[in-house]
Design a protein around this motif. Structure first.
Motif, PDB file in Angstrom:
ATOM      1  N   ARG A 100       5.041   8.632   1.943  1.00  0.00           N
ATOM      2  CA  ARG A 100       4.658   8.847   0.399  1.00  0.00           C
ATOM      3  C   ARG A 100       5.717   7.770  -0.018  1.00  0.00           C
ATOM      4  NH1 ARG A 100       5.912  14.308  -1.514  1.00  0.00           N
ATOM      5  NH2 ARG A 100       4.824  13.846  -3.629  1.00  0.00           N
ATOM      6  N   VAL A 101       6.063   6.391   0.534  1.00  0.00           N
ATOM      7  CA  VAL A 101       6.516   5.899  -0.505  1.00  0.00           C
ATOM      8  C   VAL A 101       4.995   4.410   0.049  1.00  0.00           C
ATOM      9  CG1 VAL A 101       8.913   6.411   0.745  1.00  0.00           C
ATOM     10  CG2 VAL A 101       6.801   4.723   2.184  1.00  0.00           C
ATOM     11  N   GLU A 102       5.787   3.579  -0.439  1.00  0.00           N
ATOM     12  CA  GLU A 102       5.351   1.454  -0.947  1.00  0.00           C
ATOM     13  C   GLU A 102       5.582   0.991  -0.083  1.00  0.00           C
ATOM     14  OE1 GLU A 102       3.678  -0.610  -4.434  1.00  0.00           O
ATOM     15  OE2 GLU A 102       5.526  -2.016  -4.137  1.00  0.00           O
ATOM     16  N   ASP A 103       4.804   0.622   1.282  1.00  0.00           N
ATOM     17  CA  ASP A 103       4.961  -0.086   2.356  1.00  0.00           C
ATOM     18  C   ASP A 103       4.246  -1.691   1.786  1.00  0.00           C
ATOM     19  OD1 ASP A 103       4.448  -1.529   4.174  1.00  0.00           O
ATOM     20  OD2 ASP A 103       5.263   0.084   5.425  1.00  0.00           O
ATOM     21  N   LYS A 156      11.294  12.271  -5.787  1.00  0.00           N
ATOM     22  CA  LYS A 156      11.724  11.634  -5.212  1.00  0.00           C
ATOM     23  C   LYS A 156      13.112  12.258  -4.660  1.00  0.00           C
ATOM     24  CE  LYS A 156       9.170   7.096  -5.900  1.00  0.00           C
ATOM     25  NZ  LYS A 156       9.924   5.863  -5.956  1.00  0.00           N
ATOM     26  N   PHE A 159       1.099  -0.963   0.314  1.00  0.00           N
ATOM     27  CA  PHE A 159      -0.135  -0.512   0.102  1.00  0.00           C
ATOM     28  C   PHE A 159       0.612   1.345   0.066  1.00  0.00           C
ATOM     29  CE2 PHE A 159       0.932  -0.027   4.385  1.00  0.00           C
ATOM     30  CZ  PHE A 159       1.199   0.821   5.087  1.00  0.00           C
ATOM     31  N   PHE A 160       0.275   2.617  -0.469  1.00  0.00           N
ATOM     32  CA  PHE A 160       0.573   3.680  -0.113  1.00  0.00           C
ATOM     33  C   PHE A 160       0.996   4.644   0.902  1.00  0.00           C
ATOM     34  CE2 PHE A 160       1.279   8.029  -1.485  1.00  0.00           C
ATOM     35  CZ  PHE A 160       2.809   8.180  -2.102  1.00  0.00           C
ATOM     36  N   ASP A 161       2.069   4.737   1.793  1.00  0.00           N
ATOM     37  CA  ASP A 161       2.257   5.155   3.234  1.00  0.00           C
ATOM     38  C   ASP A 161       1.801   6.622   2.652  1.00  0.00           C
ATOM     39  OD1 ASP A 161       2.922   6.044   5.348  1.00  0.00           O
ATOM     40  OD2 ASP A 161       4.590   5.219   5.802  1.00  0.00           O
ATOM     41  N   LYS A 162       0.550   7.683   3.303  1.00  0.00           N
ATOM     42  CA  LYS A 162       0.510   8.463   2.517  1.00  0.00           C
ATOM     43  C   LYS A 162       1.379   9.453   3.147  1.00  0.00           C
ATOM     44  CE  LYS A 162      -4.482   8.062   0.748  1.00  0.00           C
ATOM     45  NZ  LYS A 162      -4.029   6.344   0.512  1.00  0.00           N
TER      46      LYS A 162
END
Length: 502
Positions: A93-96, A302, A87-90
């Motif tokens: 702002r990275v994917e977990d 990034k 999921f996208f960690d809001k």
């Protein structure tokens, strides 16, 4: 100056959780940190054994997880069982990848030998989602979530005792931030549901030394809570990684227990000081560097908001300033042990952590050795002490340009309940000069005493540890025998624990 210690006057018994820690899904704390299944140093469960061993050495009593800001958009159900999706960690702002979740966290705590402390999603989450998490962890067989845990291979309940409702939900940087009225209403409903599930858990809720916020919380939710959660970072560098130098950091030591005093006053005014303790469950000298995330105008590429986080990995920036501040903080928590029952250094690994990991090993930063010193050498009973004579002062220019005068020596006296030995912690903040302190014990007729000193210092205030570079560590001096008063010589920028065996 002479220090008088009276073993007959007890301030209180320190809770071991004052030396707690914190870990979050941020940068290299979890993934490519403690949880790294592909690394040759990891065990069969994917945990770095060298990191686990370092945590065990400082007897980590409690470990807060999973956040931090991360938790305010984290949904725990997506990270248990076999069907896990990234999921996208809001928040960051990275994917977990969701490969590290509740079951892995509990397994990690058991390897370390510490209490788990779960912080729930009070941002985008609901009271029901929080209580479902407690069902998963604490119910034996009742309901679908306990049965889900069993189906996932964990028959026995985890019995997680400590739970926090939310993280910094008072701040506009937090996803799902709340007003004061919104906050207490959510806390109250979440607490009711959680306690219906598991009545023996101890609940904390996000607070701060703001009268309106915390007064509303305590007035409306005080009967449900065992803790209020405070956070503290003093050298704020989220956008620009411009670290305060040693003398600027000494100015912060004068502010360490301000929030404790404020919240103590509120608890006392509401007659809650016997029922609710303070959990200083996120703290460090310096904030984490993560530019262009907690701002209205977000970083686009990034290199503007992810890559700069690598600056937290510069081991040369973790110097005697960090060590001395950390010791002053722990002294303050010991002096306030009647009202502060937990504190969590943030984080334990990487970022601003006391442990730094890389592919082939770890570095124990200056702050790690402070925890080693306090956990393994200080006593659990905090004693009354007072200083006779003129108190030496240190006047420095703070980072904001103002002149600040602070006590040159920061002192706390303790006794070991198991053997009666007295250990006195003395921090000398002076960047350049040694200090001398006479130590005597009131109400005691000392015909014989064995003294041993343990100290942390460096060749200068900027001493640090890195890969194959160790300048800051604990030095133990040879024991000596004395009669009566002891004259302690305290090196510049040093942390000292002096043991007295009678």
């Amino acid at each position: 100056m002479k220090l008088h210690v009276n073993p007959k006057r007890l301030v209180g018994q320190r809770n071991p959780m004052l030396y707690g820690h914190f870990i979050e899904h941020f940068h290299r704390q979890i993934y490519d940190g403690i949880y790294d299944p592909e690394n040759s140093l990891s065990d069969e469960d994917g945990f770095r054994t060298d990191i686990i061993d370092a945590m065990k050495k400082i007897k980590v009593p409690i470990l807060r997880w999973p956040g931090g800001c991360f938790v305010s958009s984290y949904h725990w159900k997506d990270a248990v069982g076999k069907n896990r999706q990234p999921f996208f960690d809001k928040a960051w702002r990275v994917e977990d990848p969701n490969t590290f979740g509740t079951d892995e966290y509990i397994k990690m705590c058991r390897k370390i030998g510490c209490e788990p402390y779960i912080c729930t999603n009070a941002g985008t989450g609901t009271a029901e989602e929080m209580s479902d998490w407690v069902e998963y962890c604490n119910l034996e067989t009742e309901g679908k979530y306990a049965k889900w845990r069993i189906a996932n291979g964990h028959e026995k309940p985890y019995n997680v005792k400590y739970w926090s409702i939310g993280n910094e939900n008072y701040g506009n940087w937090e996803i799902g931030a709340k007003s004061s009225d919104e906050w207490w209403r959510l806390v109250k409903e979440a607490a009711k549901m959680i306690l219906h599930v598991s009545p023996t858990v101890e609940l904390s809720a996000a607070a701060l030394s703001d009268i309106d916020w915390t007064l509303n919380l305590l007035k409306n939710c005080g009967s449900y809570l065992k803790w209020v959660s405070l956070h503290g970072y003093w050298d704020m560098v989220p956008e620009k990684n411009e670290l305060a130098n040693y003398t600027q950091c000494m100015a912060y030591t004068d502010q360490v227990d301000r929030a404790v005093k404020d919240v103590r006053g509120l608890l006392t005014a509401l007659h809650l000081e016997k029922n609710i303790k303070i959990a200083f469950d996120e703290w460090n000298l310096r904030s984490w560097h993560h530019p262009n995330v907690h701002t209205i105008q977000q970083g686009i590429d990034k290199d503007s908001y992810v890559t700069p986080r690598n600056k937290n990995d510069d081991n040369s920036s973790y110097t005697m300033a960090d060590a001395v501040f950390t010791a002053c903080f722990l002294n303050a928590m010991n002096r306030n042990c009647d009202i502060v029952g937990m504190a969590n250094f943030a984080p334990i690994l990487n970022t601003r952590g006391c442990i730094y990991s890389y592919k082939d090993g770890i570095v124990l930063r200056s702050t790690y050795h402070v925890f080693d010193l306090y956990v393994n050498y200080m006593g659990d009973l905090v004693l009354d002490d007072w200083q006779e004579g003129e108190h030496p002062k240190l006047t420095v220019t703070a980072k904001n340009g103002k002149q600040v005068t602070t006590e040159l020596l920061d002192i706390v006296a303790t006794q070991h309940s198991e053997n009666g030995m007295i250990s006195v912690s003395i921090v000398n903040k002076d960047p350049e000069h040694a200090q001398t302190l006479s130590i005597c014990f009131d109400e005691m007729n000392l015909s014989f005493c064995q003294v041993q000193e343990h100290r942390i210092t460096g060749t200068d205030v900027d001493s640090y540890n890195d890969i194959n570079h160790n300048e800051v560590m604990i030095e133990t001096l040879p024991a000596k025998e004395i009669q009566g008063t002891y004259e302690a010589v305290l090196p510049a920028h040093s942390i000292n624990v002096i043991d007295f065996k009678f």
